[in-house]
Structures are given as C-alpha cells and as structure tokens.
Scaffold this active site. Structure first.
Site, PDB file in Angstrom:
ATOM      1  N   LEU A  14    -135.682  13.320 -47.678  1.00 58.23           N
ATOM      2  CA  LEU A  14    -136.958  13.150 -46.989  1.00 58.23           C
ATOM      3  C   LEU A  14    -137.924  14.246 -47.425  1.00 58.23           C
ATOM      4  O   LEU A  14    -138.244  15.167 -46.672  1.00 58.23           O
ATOM      5  CB  LEU A  14    -136.762  13.179 -45.473  1.00 58.23           C
ATOM      6  N   HIS A  15    -138.359  14.151 -48.674  1.00 58.02           N
ATOM      7  CA  HIS A  15    -139.295  15.118 -49.238  1.00 58.02           C
ATOM      8  C   HIS A  15    -140.487  14.375 -49.816  1.00 58.02           C
ATOM      9  O   HIS A  15    -140.359  13.251 -50.288  1.00 58.02           O
ATOM     10  CB  HIS A  15    -138.610  15.945 -50.334  1.00 58.02           C
ATOM     11  N   ALA A  16    -141.640  14.999 -49.775  1.00 61.99           N
ATOM     12  CA  ALA A  16    -142.886  14.504 -50.365  1.00 61.99           C
ATOM     13  C   ALA A  16    -143.140  13.026 -50.066  1.00 61.99           C
ATOM     14  O   ALA A  16    -143.423  12.670 -48.933  1.00 61.99           O
ATOM     15  CB  ALA A  16    -142.920  14.792 -51.851  1.00 61.99           C
TER      16      ALA A  16
END
Length: 93
Positions: A14-16
């Site tokens: 759950l990044h960018a």
C-alpha cells in the site's frame, strides 16, 4: 463491529498509487472505516498519510473495520480491491 482480514494483493504494498486508489475507494464508500496491520493499531482508511504510514507490504495481512450502518457491503468491496490489487473498484462488486 464488522471486520475483514485480507492480504495485500499489490506487489508493492500500500504505497503511492495503490494507497491512492485505496483511499479514494474508502472515501467513496461513504462509511467511516479503519485499516490496520494484523498486529497494529487502526488508522483512518480515508487518510492518505495514515495509510502510507502503515507501511503495509505486498502479501501482508491487513484488517479493515467499521461499525457504521452499511459497513458489510463497503468492507467487502474494499477487501476485494485490496486482495486482488485492482487498479480501480469494479462497479459490479
């Protein structure tokens, strides 16, 4: 309280971009909900900074929760989005 446990389907976690997709979907759900790592403290699922701060990695279990009316449907939709690593939430879910 309704709750869904799901493994993060995005390889990058759950990044960018995945976090942005998730936060938009959580906001659009119209019910307040939290997200947490399986062993962590819950944070506001509609907050980009809070979601990024989780540092959830691909394959890691997260917990989505809400005690609002209509939470089951919203949580099912968000769980599907996260588990399948979708680029947008399908309308038919």
């Amino acid at each position: 309280m309704a709750e869904r446990r799901v493994n993060v389907g995005w390889a990058e976690g759950l990044h960018a971009r995945p976090a942005s997709i998730f936060v938009r979907a959580a906001t659009a759900a119209g019910v307040p909900m939290t997200i947490a790592k399986a062993d962590g403290n819950p944070v506001n699922a509609a907050s980009m900074l809070a979601v990024l701060g989780l540092g959830a990695q691909g394959g890691e279990e997260i917990v989505l929760a809400s005690d609002a009316e209509g939470a089951d449907i919203a949580l099912d939709r968000l769980a599907k989005l996260v588990a399948e690593g979708l680029e947008e939430l399908p309308e038919t879910v």
